[in-house]
Write a protein that holds these residues in place. Sequence first.
Motif, PDB file in Angstrom:
ATOM      1  N   ALA A  29      -3.824   3.397  -9.245  1.00 43.30           N
ATOM      2  CA  ALA A  29      -4.261   2.968 -10.572  1.00 43.30           C
ATOM      3  C   ALA A  29      -4.201   1.448 -10.698  1.00 43.30           C
ATOM      4  CB  ALA A  29      -3.420   3.635 -11.651  1.00 43.30           C
ATOM      5  N   VAL A  30      -3.127   0.833 -10.224  1.00 42.89           N
ATOM      6  CA  VAL A  30      -3.025  -0.634 -10.257  1.00 42.89           C
ATOM      7  C   VAL A  30      -4.173  -1.238  -9.465  1.00 42.89           C
ATOM      8  CG1 VAL A  30      -1.675  -2.612  -9.426  1.00 42.89           C
ATOM      9  CG2 VAL A  30      -0.544  -0.780 -10.679  1.00 42.89           C
ATOM     10  N   ALA A  31      -4.445  -0.703  -8.276  1.00 36.95           N
ATOM     11  CA  ALA A  31      -5.524  -1.217  -7.437  1.00 36.95           C
ATOM     12  C   ALA A  31      -6.888  -1.074  -8.107  1.00 36.95           C
ATOM     13  CB  ALA A  31      -5.530  -0.508  -6.087  1.00 36.95           C
ATOM     14  N   SER A  32      -7.001  -0.106  -9.012  1.00 40.95           N
ATOM     15  CA  SER A  32      -8.252   0.114  -9.743  1.00 40.95           C
ATOM     16  C   SER A  32      -8.353  -0.722 -11.008  1.00 40.95           C
ATOM     17  CB  SER A  32      -8.389   1.593 -10.102  1.00 40.95           C
ATOM     18  OG  SER A  32      -8.434   2.380  -8.941  1.00 40.95           O
ATOM     19  N   GLY A  33      -7.323  -1.510 -11.279  1.00 46.28           N
ATOM     20  CA  GLY A  33      -7.352  -2.373 -12.451  1.00 46.28           C
ATOM     21  C   GLY A  33      -6.801  -1.757 -13.721  1.00 46.28           C
ATOM     22  N   VAL A  34      -6.164  -0.607 -13.606  1.00 44.62           N
ATOM     23  CA  VAL A  34      -5.588   0.063 -14.771  1.00 44.62           C
ATOM     24  C   VAL A  34      -4.218  -0.554 -15.075  1.00 44.62           C
ATOM     25  CG1 VAL A  34      -4.723   2.291 -15.636  1.00 44.62           C
ATOM     26  CG2 VAL A  34      -6.777   2.208 -14.201  1.00 44.62           C
ATOM     27  N   GLU A  35      -3.910  -0.684 -16.357  1.00 48.24           N
ATOM     28  CA  GLU A  35      -2.575  -1.125 -16.764  1.00 48.24           C
ATOM     29  C   GLU A  35      -1.608   0.019 -16.483  1.00 48.24           C
ATOM     30  OE1 GLU A  35      -0.125  -1.901 -20.862  1.00 48.24           O
ATOM     31  OE2 GLU A  35      -2.231  -2.479 -20.850  1.00 48.24           O
ATOM     32  N   VAL A  36      -0.594  -0.242 -15.643  1.00 46.89           N
ATOM     33  CA  VAL A  36       0.318   0.810 -15.198  1.00 46.89           C
ATOM     34  C   VAL A  36       1.762   0.447 -15.510  1.00 46.89           C
ATOM     35  CG1 VAL A  36       1.238   2.039 -13.177  1.00 46.89           C
ATOM     36  CG2 VAL A  36      -1.209   1.569 -13.342  1.00 46.89           C
ATOM     37  N   SER A  37       2.492   1.436 -15.993  1.00 52.11           N
ATOM     38  CA  SER A  37       3.932   1.327 -16.183  1.00 52.11           C
ATOM     39  C   SER A  37       4.560   2.506 -15.455  1.00 52.11           C
ATOM     40  CB  SER A  37       4.283   1.373 -17.674  1.00 52.11           C
ATOM     41  OG  SER A  37       5.682   1.351 -17.852  1.00 52.11           O
ATOM     42  N   LEU A  38       5.334   2.205 -14.412  1.00 43.06           N
ATOM     43  CA  LEU A  38       5.995   3.238 -13.617  1.00 43.06           C
ATOM     44  C   LEU A  38       7.466   3.281 -14.002  1.00 43.06           C
ATOM     45  CD1 LEU A  38       6.105   5.303 -11.265  1.00 43.06           C
ATOM     46  CD2 LEU A  38       6.435   3.343  -9.719  1.00 43.06           C
ATOM     47  N   TRP A  39       7.924   4.441 -14.446  1.00 42.27           N
ATOM     48  CA  TRP A  39       9.325   4.650 -14.832  1.00 42.27           C
ATOM     49  C   TRP A  39      10.031   5.411 -13.732  1.00 42.27           C
ATOM     50  CZ3 TRP A  39      12.073   3.574 -19.435  1.00 42.27           C
ATOM     51  CH2 TRP A  39      11.341   2.813 -20.361  1.00 42.27           C
ATOM     52  N   LEU A  40      11.139   4.860 -13.256  1.00 42.46           N
ATOM     53  CA  LEU A  40      11.946   5.497 -12.224  1.00 42.46           C
ATOM     54  C   LEU A  40      13.153   6.147 -12.890  1.00 42.46           C
ATOM     55  CD1 LEU A  40      11.831   2.674  -9.529  1.00 42.46           C
ATOM     56  CD2 LEU A  40      10.234   4.575  -9.895  1.00 42.46           C
ATOM     57  N   THR A  41      13.187   7.471 -12.816  1.00 41.51           N
ATOM     58  CA  THR A  41      14.266   8.229 -13.434  1.00 41.51           C
ATOM     59  C   THR A  41      14.883   9.146 -12.388  1.00 41.51           C
ATOM     60  OG1 THR A  41      12.887  10.089 -14.151  1.00 41.51           O
ATOM     61  CG2 THR A  41      13.009   8.195 -15.632  1.00 41.51           C
ATOM     62  N   GLY A  42      16.042   9.684 -12.698  1.00 38.70           N
ATOM     63  CA  GLY A  42      16.700  10.570 -11.743  1.00 38.70           C
ATOM     64  C   GLY A  42      16.877   9.870 -10.406  1.00 38.70           C
ATOM     65  N   GLU A  43      16.666  10.600  -9.337  1.00 40.56           N
ATOM     66  CA  GLU A  43      16.889  10.073  -7.990  1.00 40.56           C
ATOM     67  C   GLU A  43      15.909   8.968  -7.598  1.00 40.56           C
ATOM     68  OE1 GLU A  43      19.571  10.858  -5.659  1.00 40.56           O
ATOM     69  OE2 GLU A  43      20.196  11.253  -7.715  1.00 40.56           O
ATOM     70  N   SER A  44      14.771   8.878  -8.277  1.00 39.93           N
ATOM     71  CA  SER A  44      13.828   7.798  -7.945  1.00 39.93           C
ATOM     72  C   SER A  44      14.362   6.427  -8.357  1.00 39.93           C
ATOM     73  CB  SER A  44      12.455   8.041  -8.575  1.00 39.93           C
ATOM     74  OG  SER A  44      12.501   7.890  -9.976  1.00 39.93           O
ATOM     75  N   ALA A  45      15.378   6.396  -9.206  1.00 36.27           N
ATOM     76  CA  ALA A  45      15.971   5.121  -9.628  1.00 36.27           C
ATOM     77  C   ALA A  45      16.481   4.323  -8.433  1.00 36.27           C
ATOM     78  CB  ALA A  45      17.104   5.369 -10.624  1.00 36.27           C
ATOM     79  N   TRP A  46      16.886   5.013  -7.371  1.00 34.62           N
ATOM     80  CA  TRP A  46      17.404   4.322  -6.189  1.00 34.62           C
ATOM     81  C   TRP A  46      16.364   3.402  -5.553  1.00 34.62           C
ATOM     82  CZ3 TRP A  46      22.267   3.840  -5.816  1.00 34.62           C
ATOM     83  CH2 TRP A  46      23.136   4.862  -6.182  1.00 34.62           C
ATOM     84  N   TYR A  47      15.073   3.678  -5.753  1.00 32.41           N
ATOM     85  CA  TYR A  47      14.039   2.877  -5.095  1.00 32.41           C
ATOM     86  C   TYR A  47      13.822   1.528  -5.764  1.00 32.41           C
ATOM     87  CZ  TYR A  47      13.568   7.195  -2.674  1.00 32.41           C
ATOM     88  OH  TYR A  47      13.859   8.314  -1.937  1.00 32.41           O
TER      89      TYR A  47
END
Length: 120
Positions: A29-47
Amino acid sequence: MDRSLVIKATAGDDAPERCNQAFTVAAAAVASGVEVSLWLTGESAWYAVPGRAREFSLPHAAPLDELLEGVLAGGRITVCTQCAARRGLAQDDLIEGIRIAGAPAFVEETLREGAQALVY
């Protein structure tokens, strides 16, 4: 009307395909020019911690650290306040440019006109 995409990643190594899907869609989506907000929750927070995404491995998938860099370059990445606290993570522990914020900020982003929310 402007469109935006809010993606909530809820998995990490515990569900690698789901985790990778969230990062892949966000980066595309970012590469396509879309405004993106990625939320890291649970175990993805480690990244959000430097070097951790490099450790992630999933066959036939783009490297997670590259997807993360792509999203960070053109979008916003947020770690859930409670998820960070449960893992003992503070702002100084995170990759530069990644913020910590809570449910009120998530709700605000998802309720904006033109926003589409996805949860993985």
